[in-house]
Write a protein that holds these residues in place. Sequence first.
Motif, short mmCIF file in Angstrom:
data_model
loop_
_atom_site.label_atom_id
_atom_site.label_comp_id
_atom_site.label_asym_id
_atom_site.label_seq_id
_atom_site.Cartn_x
_atom_site.Cartn_y
_atom_site.Cartn_z
N GLY A 124 0.74 -1.19 0.04
CA GLY A 124 -0.01 -0.03 -0.01
C GLY A 124 0.73 1.22 -0.01
N SER A 125 2.06 1.26 0.11
CA SER A 125 2.88 2.50 0.14
C SER A 125 3.51 2.72 -1.18
CB SER A 125 4.01 2.13 1.44
OG SER A 125 3.39 2.44 2.57
N SER A 126 4.79 3.30 -1.19
CA SER A 126 5.45 3.62 -2.49
C SER A 126 6.97 3.94 -1.89
CB SER A 126 4.85 4.64 -3.23
OG SER A 126 5.29 5.80 -2.70
N GLY A 127 7.78 4.08 -3.20
CA GLY A 127 8.92 4.36 -2.81
C GLY A 127 9.25 5.58 -2.14
N LEU A 128 8.34 6.74 -2.19
CA LEU A 128 8.72 7.79 -1.50
C LEU A 128 8.49 7.68 0.37
CD1 LEU A 128 6.94 10.58 -3.71
CD2 LEU A 128 9.43 9.93 -3.52
N SER A 129 8.18 6.53 0.56
CA SER A 129 8.04 6.08 1.95
C SER A 129 9.28 6.44 2.64
CB SER A 129 7.24 4.74 2.19
OG SER A 129 7.35 4.31 3.43
N PHE A 130 10.19 6.32 2.05
CA PHE A 130 11.91 6.24 2.49
C PHE A 130 12.29 7.86 2.08
CE2 PHE A 130 10.89 1.39 1.84
CZ PHE A 130 11.31 1.18 3.16
N ALA A 131 11.56 8.70 1.65
CA ALA A 131 12.28 9.86 1.13
C ALA A 131 13.19 10.57 2.28
CB ALA A 131 11.29 10.60 0.47
N VAL A 132 12.26 10.77 3.31
CA VAL A 132 13.03 11.70 4.37
C VAL A 132 14.13 10.88 4.98
CG1 VAL A 132 12.47 12.86 6.31
CG2 VAL A 132 10.67 12.65 4.64
N LEU A 133 13.70 9.56 5.04
CA LEU A 133 15.09 8.80 5.72
C LEU A 133 16.34 8.91 4.83
CD1 LEU A 133 16.28 6.36 7.50
CD2 LEU A 133 15.14 4.83 6.03
N THR A 134 16.09 8.60 3.50
CA THR A 134 17.24 8.61 2.63
C THR A 134 17.97 10.10 2.96
OG1 THR A 134 16.01 9.50 0.56
CG2 THR A 134 16.37 6.86 1.06
N ALA A 135 17.22 11.34 3.02
CA ALA A 135 17.97 12.51 3.17
C ALA A 135 18.79 12.51 4.46
CB ALA A 135 16.77 13.66 3.35
N GLN A 136 18.17 11.84 5.45
CA GLN A 136 19.17 11.97 6.76
C GLN A 136 20.44 10.92 6.35
OE1 GLN A 136 18.67 13.58 9.35
NE2 GLN A 136 16.79 14.55 8.69
N LEU A 137 20.11 9.75 5.83
CA LEU A 137 21.13 9.09 5.41
C LEU A 137 22.29 9.56 4.42
CD1 LEU A 137 19.70 5.53 4.63
CD2 LEU A 137 21.44 5.82 6.27
N ARG A 138 21.86 10.48 3.79
CA ARG A 138 22.99 11.17 3.00
C ARG A 138 23.50 12.38 3.71
NH1 ARG A 138 24.58 10.82 -2.32
NH2 ARG A 138 24.11 13.00 -2.67
N LYS A 139 23.12 12.60 4.83
CA LYS A 139 23.74 13.71 5.58
C LYS A 139 24.83 13.00 6.44
CE LYS A 139 19.90 16.92 6.64
NZ LYS A 139 18.90 17.45 7.75
N LEU A 140 24.54 11.79 6.86
CA LEU A 140 25.48 10.81 7.63
C LEU A 140 26.62 10.38 6.56
CD1 LEU A 140 23.10 9.31 10.09
CD2 LEU A 140 24.49 11.13 10.57
N LEU A 141 26.33 9.87 5.48
CA LEU A 141 26.96 9.18 4.45
C LEU A 141 26.82 9.94 3.27
CD1 LEU A 141 25.89 5.28 5.37
CD2 LEU A 141 28.11 6.73 5.90
N PRO A 142 27.63 11.06 3.11
CA PRO A 142 27.55 11.94 1.77
C PRO A 142 27.69 11.04 0.68
CG PRO A 142 28.56 12.96 3.43
CD PRO A 142 28.49 11.37 4.02
N SER A 143 28.45 10.12 0.68
CA SER A 143 29.11 9.25 -0.82
C SER A 143 27.84 8.37 -1.24
CB SER A 143 30.26 8.66 -0.64
OG SER A 143 30.16 7.64 0.50
N ALA A 144 26.85 7.89 -0.43
CA ALA A 144 25.92 6.84 -0.39
C ALA A 144 24.75 7.45 -1.54
CB ALA A 144 25.12 6.51 0.87
N GLY A 145 24.61 6.39 -2.16
CA GLY A 145 23.46 6.37 -3.19
C GLY A 145 22.03 5.92 -2.70
N ILE A 146 20.79 5.99 -3.44
CA ILE A 146 19.74 5.60 -2.79
C ILE A 146 19.03 5.07 -4.05
CG2 ILE A 146 17.65 5.94 -1.43
CD1 ILE A 146 20.05 6.29 0.16
N LEU A 147 18.22 3.96 -4.04
CA LEU A 147 17.44 3.38 -5.15
C LEU A 147 15.98 3.19 -4.64
CD1 LEU A 147 16.90 2.53 -7.95
CD2 LEU A 147 18.01 0.39 -7.61
#
Length: 400
Positions: A124-147
């Motif tokens: 029932g969700s979508s890929g944007l369910s992780f959007a805010v989380l991935t923004a926080q991950l990028r702050k901690l790991l700037p070289s990380a990618g998200i799919l």
Amino acid sequence: MSELQRSFAKAKLATLPPPEFDEADEDDGDYLTELPLEDDSSSASSASSASSTGTIRPLSSRNLFARPQGSPNKRTMDSIPWTTYFERELFIERDAAGQKITHHAYLTSPVGNGPLFVTHHGAGSSGLSFAVLTAQLRKLLPSAGILSLDARGHGSTTITPDTAQLDLSLETLSTDLVAVVNGTKTQMKWNALPPLVLIGHSLGGAVVTHVAKSGSLGNAILGYAVLDVVEGSAIDALQSMQTYLSTRPVGFPTLEAGIEWHIRSRTIRNSLSARTSVPALLTYNEELKGSRAWTWKTDLAATQPFWEDWFIGLSKKFLEAKGGKLLLLAGTDRLDKELMIGQMQGKYALQVFPEAGHFIHEDLPEKTAMVIADFYKRNDRSALILPPKVSDLLKQGKRI
């Protein structure tokens, strides 16, 4: 007070500048008289008396009594676009069982040798369910990618022709995940897959565990994280799913009303995440007017034939699959016997967030990101310093 003191005070006050008023407060009279909705994502869940219309404020450089931000109200129900969090969207086409599937995913590419976090949402969700989380991950790991992908029947992933019954079996969804990862590699022209960390919420947790156990992505997987799903409690919860679905609104008059419902019902306890993820769950139906024009993209009731298939055997596969293992729960009561034994044996890492609801990654994105970033660092192979091989030492003429 003596006459001398009064004269001195008047003279002193006359030299002070007049107090500054925030014009925004004058314009926001209606906004401030409304009761704010409950929002656990911020300590500012209620209005302060210092925020009322006409309140005197200090200079902007000393904004000591600024209105708390984050209260979900009519002024803050506007949706947030996906471009705020991802650099691009992908459309990956493939043929399967006589149908053409166009997989939709959001991507931010890794930098250099950075890892790629691959996320799979729940039913029932979508890929944007992780959007805010991935923004926080990028702050901690700037070289990380998200799919972050949309599963079939969800978000913007489409199937043509769509006359056949939607296949949401665990095997099919796992095949789709592998196809999206490999399709991304092809579209982005990567020579090889970057180090992968799979993250799945609820149904997505079952999918990433199945993929890790199958070995379909080879040695690229460093580890996998499962968010708030355990075999025993998930199967028990299926008994009450129909009751839950019967209490859920059939539709909403506006997109903003759909966002507001998710916050009021505490389905999502973070207004920022709700404004980001909820728009992808709803679609506008021109034939329906009035209070139900915005309806659900995914018919959750139609997925019932697959419910048990998703979760049976999950605990065993989670413990047996290769790679680092992380389990994030909203309560220890969700642990079943098999996982309790595995946890005591140190077979996986466990983190519990009792203050979160089922959507841990949306309710507490910053805390969840910190746990996942630490999990990656513990399993990062590039950080390992291996001893030299004996054969290499012999070639160098060194004695063993």
